[in-house]
Scaffold this motif. Structure first.
Motif, mmCIF file in Angstrom:
data_model
loop_
_atom_site.group_PDB
_atom_site.id
_atom_site.type_symbol
_atom_site.label_atom_id
_atom_site.label_comp_id
_atom_site.label_asym_id
_atom_site.label_seq_id
_atom_site.Cartn_x
_atom_site.Cartn_y
_atom_site.Cartn_z
ATOM 1 N N TRP A 146 0.889 -1.271 0.152
ATOM 2 C CA TRP A 146 -0.069 0.064 -0.074
ATOM 3 C C TRP A 146 0.910 1.103 0.102
ATOM 4 C CZ3 TRP A 146 -3.684 2.031 4.477
ATOM 5 C CH2 TRP A 146 -4.805 2.724 3.819
ATOM 6 N N GLY A 147 2.089 1.055 -0.825
ATOM 7 C CA GLY A 147 2.916 2.275 -0.728
ATOM 8 C C GLY A 147 2.317 3.618 -1.001
ATOM 9 N N GLN A 148 1.313 3.669 -1.927
ATOM 10 C CA GLN A 148 0.815 5.093 -2.211
ATOM 11 C C GLN A 148 0.389 5.862 -1.226
ATOM 12 O OE1 GLN A 148 -2.478 4.213 -5.204
ATOM 13 N NE2 GLN A 148 -3.626 3.195 -3.734
ATOM 14 N N GLU A 149 -0.139 5.056 -0.112
ATOM 15 C CA GLU A 149 -0.978 5.632 1.137
ATOM 16 C C GLU A 149 0.040 6.560 1.915
ATOM 17 O OE1 GLU A 149 -4.206 6.530 3.135
ATOM 18 O OE2 GLU A 149 -3.868 5.627 1.376
ATOM 19 N N TRP A 150 1.534 6.335 1.691
ATOM 20 C CA TRP A 150 2.646 7.012 2.459
ATOM 21 C C TRP A 150 2.255 8.632 1.891
ATOM 22 C CZ3 TRP A 150 4.357 5.203 6.424
ATOM 23 C CH2 TRP A 150 5.010 4.019 6.699
ATOM 24 N N ASP A 151 1.704 9.116 0.984
ATOM 25 C CA ASP A 151 1.531 10.384 0.433
ATOM 26 C C ASP A 151 0.279 11.156 1.353
ATOM 27 O OD1 ASP A 151 2.960 10.249 -1.556
ATOM 28 O OD2 ASP A 151 1.534 9.632 -3.015
ATOM 29 N N VAL A 152 -0.386 10.225 2.234
ATOM 30 C CA VAL A 152 -1.280 11.042 3.082
ATOM 31 C C VAL A 152 -0.619 11.790 4.196
ATOM 32 C CG1 VAL A 152 -1.324 9.227 4.580
ATOM 33 C CG2 VAL A 152 -3.440 10.521 4.361
ATOM 34 N N ILE A 153 0.654 11.424 4.579
ATOM 35 C CA ILE A 153 1.424 12.239 5.705
ATOM 36 C C ILE A 153 1.742 13.734 4.980
ATOM 37 C CG2 ILE A 153 3.590 12.353 6.868
ATOM 38 C CD1 ILE A 153 3.295 9.226 7.142
ATOM 39 N N PRO A 154 2.355 13.765 4.014
ATOM 40 C CA PRO A 154 2.455 15.193 3.576
ATOM 41 C C PRO A 154 1.066 15.966 3.244
ATOM 42 C CG PRO A 154 3.218 13.583 1.912
ATOM 43 C CD PRO A 154 3.256 12.993 2.946
ATOM 44 N N ILE A 155 0.067 15.292 2.729
ATOM 45 C CA ILE A 155 -1.030 15.966 2.507
ATOM 46 C C ILE A 155 -1.662 16.571 3.599
ATOM 47 C CG2 ILE A 155 -3.518 15.654 1.467
ATOM 48 C CD1 ILE A 155 -1.964 13.805 -0.637
ATOM 49 N N SER A 156 -1.752 15.348 4.818
ATOM 50 C CA SER A 156 -2.259 15.769 6.141
ATOM 51 C C SER A 156 -1.722 16.857 6.790
ATOM 52 C CB SER A 156 -2.428 14.640 6.830
ATOM 53 O OG SER A 156 -1.199 14.080 7.139
ATOM 54 N N LEU A 157 -0.312 16.969 6.538
ATOM 55 C CA LEU A 157 0.429 18.109 7.316
ATOM 56 C C LEU A 157 -0.026 19.510 6.735
ATOM 57 C CD1 LEU A 157 4.085 16.722 7.423
ATOM 58 C CD2 LEU A 157 2.288 16.838 9.257
ATOM 59 N N GLN A 158 -0.622 19.376 5.732
ATOM 60 C CA GLN A 158 -1.059 20.744 5.298
ATOM 61 C C GLN A 158 -2.528 21.147 6.088
ATOM 62 O OE1 GLN A 158 -1.946 20.816 0.986
ATOM 63 N NE2 GLN A 158 -0.094 19.470 0.435
ATOM 64 N N ALA A 159 -3.085 20.183 6.812
ATOM 65 C CA ALA A 159 -3.967 20.562 7.647
ATOM 66 C C ALA A 159 -3.647 20.783 9.049
ATOM 67 C CB ALA A 159 -5.080 19.727 7.334
ATOM 68 N N THR A 160 -2.706 19.961 9.537
ATOM 69 C CA THR A 160 -2.413 19.871 10.787
ATOM 70 C C THR A 160 -0.760 20.483 11.064
ATOM 71 O OG1 THR A 160 -1.273 17.654 10.604
ATOM 72 C CG2 THR A 160 -3.599 17.742 10.975
ATOM 73 N N GLY A 161 -0.163 20.741 10.153
ATOM 74 C CA GLY A 161 1.038 21.316 10.339
ATOM 75 C C GLY A 161 1.259 22.458 11.512
ATOM 76 N N PRO A 162 0.476 23.391 10.925
ATOM 77 C CA PRO A 162 0.791 24.737 12.110
ATOM 78 C C PRO A 162 0.337 24.187 13.394
ATOM 79 C CG PRO A 162 -0.623 25.315 9.892
ATOM 80 C CD PRO A 162 -0.511 23.889 10.111
ATOM 81 N N PHE A 163 -0.425 23.269 13.692
ATOM 82 C CA PHE A 163 -0.991 23.113 15.012
ATOM 83 C C PHE A 163 -0.020 21.995 15.613
ATOM 84 C CE2 PHE A 163 -4.793 23.898 12.470
ATOM 85 C CZ PHE A 163 -5.098 25.140 12.921
ATOM 86 N N ASN A 458 -13.132 11.233 1.982
ATOM 87 C CA ASN A 458 -13.946 10.970 2.979
ATOM 88 C C ASN A 458 -14.001 11.754 4.238
ATOM 89 O OD1 ASN A 458 -15.115 8.797 1.468
ATOM 90 N ND2 ASN A 458 -13.744 7.563 2.396
ATOM 91 N N GLU A 459 -13.013 12.259 4.313
ATOM 92 C CA GLU A 459 -12.681 12.823 5.760
ATOM 93 C C GLU A 459 -12.797 14.494 5.712
ATOM 94 O OE1 GLU A 459 -12.047 11.628 8.956
ATOM 95 O OE2 GLU A 459 -12.655 9.975 7.868
ATOM 96 N N PRO A 460 -13.428 15.006 6.615
ATOM 97 C CA PRO A 460 -13.634 16.605 6.462
ATOM 98 C C PRO A 460 -12.221 17.445 6.185
ATOM 99 C CG PRO A 460 -15.066 15.735 8.005
ATOM 100 C CD PRO A 460 -14.267 14.669 7.831
ATOM 101 N N TRP A 461 -11.287 16.776 6.881
ATOM 102 C CA TRP A 461 -10.158 17.665 6.814
ATOM 103 C C TRP A 461 -9.620 17.610 5.458
ATOM 104 C CZ3 TRP A 461 -5.672 15.329 4.982
ATOM 105 C CH2 TRP A 461 -5.385 14.162 5.204
ATOM 106 N N LEU A 462 -9.702 16.616 4.901
ATOM 107 C CA LEU A 462 -9.198 16.539 3.458
ATOM 108 C C LEU A 462 -9.864 16.931 2.472
ATOM 109 C CD1 LEU A 462 -7.019 15.060 1.172
ATOM 110 C CD2 LEU A 462 -8.772 12.953 1.347
ATOM 111 N N TYR A 463 -11.274 17.077 2.813
ATOM 112 C CA TYR A 463 -12.308 17.788 1.813
ATOM 113 C C TYR A 463 -11.942 19.307 1.897
ATOM 114 C CZ TYR A 463 -16.603 19.474 -0.035
ATOM 115 O OH TYR A 463 -17.516 20.252 -0.752
ATOM 116 N N SER A 464 -11.381 19.843 3.243
ATOM 117 C CA SER A 464 -11.102 21.104 3.479
ATOM 118 C C SER A 464 -9.867 21.859 2.824
ATOM 119 C CB SER A 464 -11.199 21.541 4.999
ATOM 120 O OG SER A 464 -12.229 21.111 5.720
ATOM 121 N N VAL A 465 -9.159 20.698 2.778
ATOM 122 C CA VAL A 465 -7.800 20.821 2.183
ATOM 123 C C VAL A 465 -7.858 21.108 0.582
ATOM 124 C CG1 VAL A 465 -5.307 20.110 1.630
ATOM 125 C CG2 VAL A 465 -6.284 20.160 3.855
ATOM 126 N N LEU A 466 -8.639 20.271 0.015
ATOM 127 C CA LEU A 466 -8.964 20.282 -1.120
ATOM 128 C C LEU A 466 -9.690 21.496 -1.732
ATOM 129 C CD1 LEU A 466 -9.265 16.477 -1.966
ATOM 130 C CD2 LEU A 466 -7.211 17.760 -2.477
#
Length: 580
Positions: A146-163, A458-466
């Motif tokens: 499931w190697g492609q799923e590692w991309d979720v870390i840098p993408i999620s940091l766009q939502a969680t990075g400042p905090f 599916n997740e609100p944080w991902l929807y918000s970033v996009l």
């Protein structure tokens, strides 16, 4: 007659006993030591720290990968042939391991703060080793399957990075208490300089980290684009069986603007909806056609497909843990669902004026419709009566021929190409997985008038970033969740973020300076030492055997006349009592 009496009455230190006892099984006072930690124990401390950091990343990965749990379970199903929620044992073991290692880290920091020698018990060493090896095996397994799923870390940091930055800065600022204490207690200047420089390097790195934190949600609210449209991926598969009429009806009830499905073609040329290669997971083919359960779904004719039930599996397996929320009427409707044809889906979409996007799977070479699959699909589109401008056509095969026969279809690509290549091919829409398009890609496609749809969101944080990135639409398995996101979860003006960043850095710096000054003043005012510290810090270094003997004599002394003195005890071991 020999008498034993305590030489010194010690004050009970319950908290210290618990810390050293749980960490190294040193419950008694004489078992503890203020000596420097051995190199072997320092190595184990580094292993513990590395395991903690690795588990922290692993835990964060699985926390953010919640958006794709269904995809992970589907991967497991394709490998094992049995449907189960494989994320449950992974999450349970990850949470248990992270809690255990974090607890040991806290105990180790308490040892350092109290000046105690680190001595991890061998049982804990086994536990740390098991946690480390298990996590490494998990990382390797995910990387292979499931190697492609590692991309979720840098993408999620766009939502969680400042905090996360604020949290990390608060943690490192709190560590200044321990660092300042170590520096104040240390006798070697070189050690003090090295510790201070290392700590200040980490602190300075955190202070400037916001320079490298990027998030599309740091923007002016006036620049925010309209809310992305939501397309029901396989309908609403969390509320109803995927690719069934009831699933698509539930999605329409959630105000989706489009429907997405996977299409195969039966042996008699009827396009129908199915995601898997076989019918085992989503129908009762094992019961109706037990000898054909391993056959490809496209090798069944439409008459046979209509005999299958496509809803009971949902009530039995409960893939999204949502069955308990359904009413009895909904359960009855679900239990009576059958395999849905493409024509039925198109008629439903036409009635609600909704867009339809489907992925068409070509039959195997020995299939009767291997050469006519495109024409069979176009015929189903024509028979449904749906307006062509509501259908997004994704197959790349014979695209020019399709454009001639049905010029009104929305030509859509599932392959990431440059805007120029898409325009040359007459393609106006793009359907990609959410990790295949960066913020810059989204901007480029928008400027070149390419409508981009990203799946599966599916997740609100991902929807918000996009949303902040400017995506025009997303495909989701959870339209009922995204329906409750009328605005991005957070949106911050750039100058407001800079003000927060500078304020937090200044507060942290002031706290660190204050703690260092207080610890220096506090340590300089401590002049009293207990007898154990006097003996173990004596000028003359004794062997470990001599120190053990001294500790025993410190606790119990043998006296001839019922009275013993500390002077005799020191003299027996070659110490000058009053000099110390």
């Amino acid at each position: 007659m020999v008498k034993h009496q305590p030489l010194q009455v010690y004050e009970r230190q319950l908290c210290l006993s618990c810390i050293t006892g749980i960490y190294g099984c040193r419950w008694k006072r004489y078992q503890r030591s203020h000596d420097d930690t051995t190199k072997w124990e320092l190595l184990w401390s580094l292993i513990l720290l590395f395991t903690f950091c690795l588990l922290l990343v692993w835990f964060y990965f699985w926390w953010e990968a919640h958006n794709d749990y269904n995809e992970f379970n589907w991967f497991l199903y394709n490998r094992s042939g049995v449907w189960s929620d494989g994320t449950v044992p992974i999450l349970a073991t990850t949470a248990a391991g992270f809690t255990y290692i974090a607890f040991l880290m806290v105990l180790a920091l308490c040892h350092i703060a109290l000046g105690q020698q680190l001595n991890l018990h061998w049982l804990h060493k086994i536990g740390v080793t098991a946690a480390l090896l298990t996590t490494i095996v998990g990382v390797i397994s995910v990387n292979q399957t499931w190697g492609q799923e590692w991309d979720v870390i840098p993408i999620s940091l766009q939502a969680t990075g400042p905090f996360l930055h604020i949290g990390a800065l608060a943690a490192v600022t709190a560590l200044s208490w321990i660092v300042a204490g170590q520096v104040a207690r240390a006798e070697k200047t070189m050690f003090q300089v090295v510790v201070v420089l290392l700590y200040l390097s980490v602190l300075l790195g955190l202070y400037v980290m916001p320079l490298y934190i990027t998030s599309p949600c740091i923007m002016e609210p006036t620049s925010l684009k309209p809310r992305p449209e939501v397309i029901g991926h396989q309908g609403a598969p969390m509320l109803a069986p995927e690719n069934t009429l009831w699933s698509f009806q539930r999605a329409l009830q959630m105000n989706v603007t489009g429907l997405e499905a996977d299409v195969a073609i039966s042996t008699d040329g009827v396009p129908f909806l199915i995601h898997d290669r076989t019918l085992r997971r989503t129908t009762d083919v094992e019961k109706v056609f037990p000898d054909r359960q391993m056959e490809e779904a496209s090798l069944f004719n439409w008459t046979d497909l209509q005999q299958l039930n496509a809803g009971q599996w949902f009530l039995k397996d409960d893939p999204f843990w949502m069955v308990h929320t359904l009413s009895q009427h909904e359960k009855t409707l679900i239990a009576n669902q059958s395999v849905c044809s493409l024509e039925q889906l198109l008629k439903l979409a036409s009635y609600h004026n909704s867009t339809v996007v489907f992925r068409l799977r070509r039959p195997p070479p020995d299939h009767p419709c291997y050469h006519s699959w495109i024409n069979d699909t176009l015929q189903a589109v024509e028979q449904s009566g749906v307006p062509q401008n509501l259908v997004m056509w994704t197959p790349d095969e014979h695209r020019a021929q399709v454009r001639q026969l049905a010029p009104g279809l929305i030509q859509t690509s599932v392959e990431k190409l440059s805007p120029q290549s898409l325009h040359q091919s007459g393609i106006s829409r793009l359907l990609l997985r959410y990790n295949q398009a960066s913020t810059q890609d989204i901007s480029d496609f928008s400027e070149n008038h390419i409508n981009l749809t990203l799946y599966t969101v599916n997740e609100p944080w991902l929807y918000s970033v996009l949303w902040c990135s400017g995506v025009s639409s997303v495909s989701s398995e959870a339209p009922h969740i995204l329906r409750r996101v009328p605005y991005p979860i957070w949106l911050m003006r750039p100058h407001g973020y800079c003000l927060m960043w500078v304020s937090v850095d200044l507060v942290s710096f002031a706290v660190v300076i204050g703690i260092f000054i207080f610890q220096k003043y506090r340590m300089s005012g401590m002049h009293s030492y207990n007898p154990e510290q006097i003996m173990l810090s004596a000028a003359v270094r004794r062997s470990s055997r001599d120190i053990s003997v001294m500790k025993e004599k410190l606790i119990f002394s043998e006296v001839r006349n019922g009275v013993g003195s500390a002077e005799e005890l020191y003299a027996d071991n070659g110490y000058d009592f009053y000099a110390n």
